[in-house]
Design a protein around this motif. Structure first.
Motif, PDB file in Angstrom:
ATOM      1  N   ALA A  72      -1.745   0.494 -12.541  1.00  0.00           N
ATOM      2  CA  ALA A  72      -1.342   1.252 -11.345  1.00  0.00           C
ATOM      3  C   ALA A  72      -0.283   0.459 -10.581  1.00  0.00           C
ATOM      4  CB  ALA A  72      -2.562   1.535 -10.461  1.00  0.00           C
ATOM      5  N   GLU A  73      -0.496  -0.843 -10.482  1.00  0.00           N
ATOM      6  CA  GLU A  73       0.464  -1.693  -9.766  1.00  0.00           C
ATOM      7  C   GLU A  73       1.810  -1.685 -10.493  1.00  0.00           C
ATOM      8  OE1 GLU A  73       0.050  -5.699  -7.224  1.00  0.00           O
ATOM      9  OE2 GLU A  73      -0.518  -5.986  -9.322  1.00  0.00           O
TER      10      GLU A  73
ATOM     11  N   VAL B 191      -5.429   7.344 -10.241  1.00  0.00           N
ATOM     12  CA  VAL B 191      -5.494   5.923  -9.904  1.00  0.00           C
ATOM     13  C   VAL B 191      -6.807   5.340 -10.399  1.00  0.00           C
ATOM     14  CG1 VAL B 191      -5.638   4.269  -8.001  1.00  0.00           C
ATOM     15  CG2 VAL B 191      -3.953   6.094  -7.937  1.00  0.00           C
ATOM     16  N   GLU B 192      -7.884   6.107 -10.319  1.00  0.00           N
ATOM     17  CA  GLU B 192      -9.178   5.638 -10.785  1.00  0.00           C
ATOM     18  C   GLU B 192      -9.188   5.488 -12.307  1.00  0.00           C
ATOM     19  OE1 GLU B 192     -11.723   4.373  -9.452  1.00  0.00           O
ATOM     20  OE2 GLU B 192     -13.265   4.539 -10.984  1.00  0.00           O
TER      21      GLU B 192
ATOM     22  N   GLN C 110       0.267   7.507  -5.901  1.00  0.00           N
ATOM     23  CA  GLN C 110      -0.932   8.350  -5.915  1.00  0.00           C
ATOM     24  C   GLN C 110      -0.594   9.778  -5.516  1.00  0.00           C
ATOM     25  OE1 GLN C 110      -4.290   6.538  -3.918  1.00  0.00           O
ATOM     26  NE2 GLN C 110      -5.174   8.525  -3.501  1.00  0.00           N
TER      27      GLN C 110
ATOM     28  N   LEU D 136      -6.689   4.535 -14.264  1.00  0.00           N
ATOM     29  CA  LEU D 136      -5.854   3.423 -14.720  1.00  0.00           C
ATOM     30  C   LEU D 136      -6.479   2.086 -14.350  1.00  0.00           C
ATOM     31  CD1 LEU D 136      -2.499   4.857 -13.374  1.00  0.00           C
ATOM     32  CD2 LEU D 136      -2.914   4.379 -15.772  1.00  0.00           C
TER      33      LEU D 136
ATOM     34  N   MET E 167       0.833  -1.212   0.000  1.00  0.00           N
ATOM     35  CA  MET E 167       0.000   0.000   0.000  1.00  0.00           C
ATOM     36  C   MET E 167       0.864   1.258   0.000  1.00  0.00           C
ATOM     37  SD  MET E 167      -2.968  -0.953  -0.396  1.00  0.00           S
ATOM     38  CE  MET E 167      -3.567   0.713  -0.362  1.00  0.00           C
ATOM     39  N   ASP E 168       2.025   1.204   0.672  1.00  0.00           N
ATOM     40  CA  ASP E 168       2.901   2.387   0.696  1.00  0.00           C
ATOM     41  C   ASP E 168       3.346   2.767  -0.716  1.00  0.00           C
ATOM     42  OD1 ASP E 168       4.636   1.812   3.871  1.00  0.00           O
ATOM     43  OD2 ASP E 168       2.766   2.848   3.366  1.00  0.00           O
TER      44      ASP E 168
ATOM     45  N   ILE F 178       1.715   2.209  -3.510  1.00  0.00           N
ATOM     46  CA  ILE F 178       0.614   2.783  -4.290  1.00  0.00           C
ATOM     47  C   ILE F 178       0.297   4.187  -3.793  1.00  0.00           C
ATOM     48  CG2 ILE F 178      -1.448   1.940  -3.063  1.00  0.00           C
ATOM     49  CD1 ILE F 178      -0.953   1.613  -6.787  1.00  0.00           C
ATOM     50  N   LYS F 179       0.454   4.388  -2.486  1.00  0.00           N
ATOM     51  CA  LYS F 179       0.180   5.734  -1.944  1.00  0.00           C
ATOM     52  C   LYS F 179       1.229   6.713  -2.454  1.00  0.00           C
ATOM     53  CE  LYS F 179      -2.111   4.224   2.254  1.00  0.00           C
ATOM     54  NZ  LYS F 179      -1.873   3.776   3.622  1.00  0.00           N
TER      55      LYS F 179
END
Lengths: 370, 178
Positions: free
Chosen positions: B96-97, B88-89, B80, B91, B73-74, B76-77
């Motif tokens: 995104a990953e 992010v929405e 973002q 893609l 999560m870090d 991706i944050k």
């Protein structure tokens, strides 16, 4: 709101236990519990599985903003657990529509003329009838508003109108928020003329949102019986305005001054409403005793399939404008193919086929000045 | 011919390679990395000659022909935070990953996509040289790309990378410099 709290909120919104969530996602209950309590964070792939099970976009869980608790007002609310799923679906669709408008630079605020008075306790049938007349004239709906109401609401008033099939119960819902604007949900399993009436009914709730909803804080509410009657009065007067309705009745009346079933159905087809709605409007306009109207309505039940030759249509889940914006966003590089597929409800391979058919560059059509 | 290294493919490219019957060729001649979400969720089937065919990448994973990565999560944050939150929405989760993985990695991966928005992001982040089209991949391993839609071409990649670079100049997208 932290990720863990959002996960719990999303699971609770659907009324899912941890065990059911485990079955749907493959993530164990103790792991789910750790995620919700903030003891651990999921990997993105796990979060995606949870997002799919909870029917929320990934971005919902990555946001740190407070969760917007939008009020969803139901006409006839479906039973649990269907209602929770449908509400989440409605909010997701409204959010997607809003995203598309932003990504295409086509966001326009809701253009409904919201009523601020009279106050709820002083709102009477004459006010509902007047509101219907004012709306019909302001938006040029003409003498047969049922034919154009949906298009006008979508294209001019920027109301987001969706169709989902819900069984066994439930009819229509609406919501209004500063961020997402106005949205109406209709039951695609209902025939078009019934949906028309629901649409007009929900329009009343939207127009009078600030009159009847100013102090409501619950997530999902049901209007009072009095408000529902006002909405019905509004819908009847909007879809069957008195003068054109009276003209249609006079034209159809027989030598003895009455109407046969076939003529009732003729009028219903003209105004694109149910025969029952025509009956009740007849009662109102011609001052016919409501017990008589009730009796006629009961007699009609057995005649409908014989006289009413209209066929049921299959409305699209998403408005035409939604799909047009999605294609525009895809062509302008504002969204991915996979996201487009999700938004319009096709497979990834079908979405790839759509974009692969696009020309290398947009050809322009020259328009000559006259 | 040395292997093309550190190549991340997104779902559309994987599907297209199956349709061109070049998937095994590419995994033999390139060091291919796929995100967990692309493998688990996004590559489902391709259009076969007569009918749709399911894609099963697990034999390639088990045989070591594919490297699989996932992100915390870090990561991706962090990704973002570089952008307008709506990116992010926009893609695919797999994209995104993949992009988040590229940003956190010290290695210089190449990413291949048929999605304009992926190349826009690369242009926006000043990582244009880390994008590669399917056309360019196949040229490097000695194959052509006849009769494929232009979304797989070098010209497509260049066009949208430039759009991303233009957005960066006008202040759209990457917010890390603000």
């Amino acid at each position: 709101m932290a990720l863990g709290e959002r996960l719990r909120h999303a699971r609770d919104s659907l009324g899912l236990t941890l065990s059911v969530a485990e079955q749907q996602t493959g993530v164990g209950t103790s792991t789910l519990s750790d995620f919700e309590n903030g003891k651990r964070e999921p990997k993105l792939a796990q979060l995606k599985a949870l997002a799919d099970a909870y029917k929320r976009p990934l971005s919902f869980f990555l946001s740190e903003e407070p969760i917007q608790a939008d009020i969803v007002l139901w006409r006839h609310k479906p039973e649990s657990p269907f209602v929770e799923e449908i509400q989440v679906r409605l909010q997701t669709l409204a959010e997607q529509y809003h995203n598309l408008e932003l990504w295409c630079g086509e966001h326009e605020p809701c253009a409904l003329p919201l009523a601020l008075k009279p106050a709820a306790a002083e709102f009477h049938y004459r006010d509902a009838a007047k509101l219907a007349g004012d709306f019909r004239r302001s938006f040029g709906l003409g003498e047969r508003p049922g034919q154009s109401l949906l298009r006008v609401l979508e294209e001019i008033c920027k109301v987001k109108i969706f169709h989902l099939g819900f069984e066994p119960t439930g009819s229509a819902a609406c919501c209004l928020s500063d961020r997402l604007g106005a949205a109406i949900l209709l039951n695609s399993k209902h025939v078009r003329w019934r949906r028309n009436f629901d649409l007009a009914h929900e329009l009343f709730h939207l127009l009078t949102w600030n009159v009847f909803r100013s102090n409501t804080t619950q997530n999902s509410v049901q209007a009072s019986p009095r408000e529902e009657k006002l909405a019905t009065c509004f819908a009847r007067n909007l879809l069957m305005p008195q003068e054109p309705f009276r003209d249609a009745v006079e034209l159809e009346k027989g030598e003895h001054g009455g109407l046969r079933f076939a003529q009732l159905f003729e009028i219903a087809r003209q105004f694109d409403v149910s025969v029952e709605a025509v009956l009740w409007q007849l009662g109102f306009v011609y001052n016919i005793d409501s017990k008589k109207i009730q009796r006629y309505s009961e007699q009609l039940q057995g005649q409908t399939s014989f006289w009413d030759t209209r066929e049921h249509d299959d409305p699209p889940a998403r408005p035409l404008r939604f799909e047009a914006l999605a294609i525009q966003a895809l062509r302008e590089g504002a969204m991915s193919v996979g996201r487009f597929a999700e938004y319009v409800g096709v497979s990834r391979r079908e979405a790839m086929q759509i974009i692969e058919q696009e020309a290398e560059a947009d050809a322009e059509i020259e328009v000559a000045h006259s | 011919m040395p292997k093309l290294k550190l190549l991340i493919l997104d779902a559309n490219v994987v599907i297209r390679l199956h349709e061109l019957n070049l998937w095994q060729t590419v995994t033999a001649k390139c060091e291919v990395y796929l995100s967990r979400i692309v493998i688990d969720d996004e590559v489902k089937y391709y259009h076969g000659r007569d009918r749709d065919q399911l894609v099963d990448l697990s034999p390639d994973v088990q045989a070591g022909r594919l490297h699989v990565f996932d992100v915390e999560m870090d990561d991706i944050k962090r990704f973002q935070d570089r952008f307008d939150p709506t990116y992010v929405e926009r893609l695919d989760p797999g994209e995104a990953e993949s992009l988040a993985y590229m940003l956190r990695s010290k290695e210089e991966y190449l990413i291949s996509s048929a999605d304009s928005i992926v190349y826009k992001v690369l242009g926006n982040l000043n990582m244009a040289e880390q994008g590669i089209s399917l056309e360019e991949i196949l040229q490097k391993i000695g194959h052509g790309l006849a009769d494929s839609p232009w979304q797989y071409s070098k010209a497509f990649r260049e066009k949208w990378t430039l759009e991303g670079q233009r957005d960066a100049i006008t202040g759209l997208g990457d917010q890390s410099a603000r």
